[in-house]
Design a protein around this motif. Structure first.
Motif, short mmCIF file in Angstrom:
data_model
loop_
_atom_site.label_atom_id
_atom_site.label_comp_id
_atom_site.label_asym_id
_atom_site.label_seq_id
_atom_site.Cartn_x
_atom_site.Cartn_y
_atom_site.Cartn_z
N GLY A 130 -9.39 6.58 4.89
CA GLY A 130 -9.47 5.70 3.74
C GLY A 130 -8.61 4.46 3.80
O GLY A 130 -8.65 3.63 2.90
N VAL A 131 -7.79 4.34 4.86
CA VAL A 131 -6.87 3.20 4.94
C VAL A 131 -7.08 2.45 6.26
O VAL A 131 -8.16 2.47 6.83
CB VAL A 131 -5.40 3.68 4.79
N ASN A 132 -6.06 1.76 6.74
CA ASN A 132 -6.13 1.03 8.00
C ASN A 132 -4.71 0.83 8.52
O ASN A 132 -3.76 1.37 7.95
CB ASN A 132 -6.85 -0.32 7.80
N GLN A 160 2.89 -1.28 7.79
CA GLN A 160 3.53 -2.59 7.70
C GLN A 160 5.00 -2.53 7.25
O GLN A 160 5.84 -3.27 7.76
CB GLN A 160 2.74 -3.49 6.74
N THR A 161 5.32 -1.63 6.34
CA THR A 161 6.68 -1.61 5.78
C THR A 161 7.73 -1.05 6.74
O THR A 161 8.93 -1.19 6.48
CB THR A 161 6.74 -0.79 4.47
N ILE A 162 7.31 -0.41 7.83
CA ILE A 162 8.30 0.16 8.75
C ILE A 162 8.36 -0.57 10.10
O ILE A 162 9.30 -0.37 10.87
CB ILE A 162 8.05 1.66 9.01
N LEU A 163 7.38 -1.42 10.38
CA LEU A 163 7.28 -2.02 11.72
C LEU A 163 8.54 -2.76 12.15
O LEU A 163 8.99 -2.64 13.29
CB LEU A 163 6.08 -2.98 11.78
N LYS A 209 -1.89 1.11 -1.52
CA LYS A 209 -3.06 0.29 -1.85
C LYS A 209 -2.83 -1.16 -1.44
O LYS A 209 -3.73 -1.82 -0.88
CB LYS A 209 -3.35 0.38 -3.35
N GLN A 210 -1.64 -1.66 -1.68
CA GLN A 210 -1.32 -3.04 -1.32
C GLN A 210 -1.29 -3.23 0.20
O GLN A 210 -1.76 -4.23 0.73
CB GLN A 210 0.03 -3.45 -1.91
N ALA A 211 -0.75 -2.22 0.90
CA ALA A 211 -0.62 -2.32 2.35
C ALA A 211 -1.97 -2.43 3.05
O ALA A 211 -2.10 -3.16 4.04
CB ALA A 211 0.14 -1.11 2.88
N ILE A 212 -2.97 -1.72 2.53
CA ILE A 212 -4.27 -1.73 3.19
C ILE A 212 -5.15 -2.90 2.74
O ILE A 212 -6.17 -3.19 3.36
CB ILE A 212 -5.03 -0.42 2.97
#
Length: 258
Positions: free
Chosen positions: A19-21, A26-29, A159-162
């Protein structure tokens, strides 16, 4: 997907869940140890990855992912991405040097001898996909955070990340549910020769913490950790603890390769 540069750094491959991508990472990269090169992949049909003509075929998806992963990679799979990572490690051992599972299991469906999701829950998701794709994904994101003390904000972050990438196709979502319902890789997992580590949430409603002891029976040398107050997305709800776990693994893996 980040391009592989001409570097001798070991490669960390991140595989997202249903359900995501790849945006979920993004928040840990920025805080992953700089001694590795990170590649976050979109699974076929999700994000910017083109759907396969046979997207419903698990083996085809595994083969496609293997073609995009360099040899001797450190592969970290979350949820459905972990299921695919197990198959990659078993079918393409030259591609996977070590395996990390995040809230993932070789068998997501509940059986008499195995803790997991009830078949009725899977069926409800499959049926609701036909009615409202967007609402089904939103509901799934909320369930992933369930149990966490910061559940509402965790779901919002997911939700925002995807949102930065295209929404998954209905075909890919349906195929992914079929993978979660039908694939039983317990024997494959038990036979893996690569080192295995895992990070699980004690409050996870999708991958119950009871599965950890069962995984340990299949892979006695696996190093499996449980975060006491985390749910299904520990890299969102318990970012610092998750990063400590991930970076400890990566640092040891880099040293072992030198």
């Amino acid at each position: 997907m980040a391009e592989i540069s001409n570097t001798d750094k070991p490669v960390l491959v991140l595989l997202h869940g249903w359900g995501v991508n790849r945006g979920v990472w993004q928040t840990i990269l920025a805080d992953i140890v700089p001694t590795v090169q990170v590649i976050a992949l979109d699974i076929p049909g999700f994000g910017e990855a083109q759907p396969l003509l046979q997207s419903g075929n698990f083996s085809t998806v595994v083969t496609e992912l293997a073609s995009r992963i360099p040899a001797n990679s450190l592969v970290c799979g979350w949820s459905m991405g972990g299921l695919l990572a197990i198959a990659l490690a078993e079918r393409y051992p030259e591609k996977v040097r070590q395996l990390a599972l995040v809230a993932a299991t070789p068998c997501f469906l509940q059986h008499a001898d195995w803790p997991g999701m009830k078949a009725t829950v899977m069926q409800q998701f499959a049926q609701s996909l036909q009615r409202d794709l967007s609402q089904t994904v939103s509901r799934f994101l909320a369930i992933q955070a369930m149990g966490s003390a910061t559940a509402k904000s965790d779901a919002a972050v997911l939700k925002q990340a995807i949102a930065a990438y295209p929404q998954a196709s209905a075909e890919a979502l349906s195929a992914g549910l079929a993978f979660l319902s039908n694939e039983d890789l317990r024997q494959c997992f038990a036979g893996l020769k690569q080192p295995v580590i895992g990070c699980f949430g004690a409050l996870d409603s999708l991958v119950p913490v009871a599965v950890v002891s069962e995984l340990q029976k299949l892979q006695p040398d696996a190093e499996l950790s449980v975060l006491a107050k985390a749910s299904h997305a520990p890299f969102i709800s318990h970012r610092m603890e998750f990063l400590a776990w991930l970076n400890n693994w990566l640092t040891a893996a880099v040293i072992a390769q030198q």
